[in-house]
Design a protein around this motif. Structure first.
Motif, mmCIF file in Angstrom:
data_model
loop_
_atom_site.group_PDB
_atom_site.id
_atom_site.type_symbol
_atom_site.label_atom_id
_atom_site.label_comp_id
_atom_site.label_asym_id
_atom_site.label_seq_id
_atom_site.Cartn_x
_atom_site.Cartn_y
_atom_site.Cartn_z
ATOM 1 N N ILE A 13 0.939 -1.183 -0.059
ATOM 2 C CA ILE A 13 0.033 -0.130 -0.039
ATOM 3 C C ILE A 13 0.792 1.401 0.072
ATOM 4 C CG2 ILE A 13 -1.729 1.342 1.553
ATOM 5 C CD1 ILE A 13 -3.039 -1.515 2.101
ATOM 6 N N TRP A 17 0.819 4.264 -2.688
ATOM 7 C CA TRP A 17 0.632 5.473 -2.304
ATOM 8 C C TRP A 17 1.626 6.521 -2.619
ATOM 9 C CZ3 TRP A 17 -3.531 7.410 0.680
ATOM 10 C CH2 TRP A 17 -3.320 8.869 1.375
ATOM 11 N N LEU A 35 0.691 8.759 4.698
ATOM 12 C CA LEU A 35 -0.007 7.605 4.786
ATOM 13 C C LEU A 35 -0.117 7.138 6.228
ATOM 14 C CD1 LEU A 35 -1.548 5.113 3.494
ATOM 15 C CD2 LEU A 35 0.751 4.065 3.207
#
Length: 73
Positions: A13, A17, A35
């Motif tokens: 992720i 991101w 994030l």
């Protein structure tokens, strides 16, 4: 060296991101830190919502959300 079970998902992720925010000119390290901040805020909000729903007291829910947001991981 063993790692926590969620590390591969977090790395995947974070990579997506970081690359997505890199398109608009944000450095990769800053994007990954953003994030982390967004995930911490979401966790605090979910905790506060659950505490308000289960406990019925808004101030206790706010305290629970702030407590979760301030914990070290």
């Amino acid at each position: 060296i063993p790692h926590p079970p969620g590390t591969p998902l977090w790395v995947a992720i974070g990579n997506v991101w970081g690359r997505a925010l890199g398109v608009v000119g944000i450095p990769f390290a800053v994007a990954v830190n953003l994030l982390s901040a967004a995930c911490t805020a979401a966790t605090g909000a979910c905790t506060a919502w659950l505490a308000a729903r289960w406990g019925g007291d808004r101030w206790t829910a706010v305290a629970a959300g702030l407590g979760v947001g301030g914990m070290a991981t």
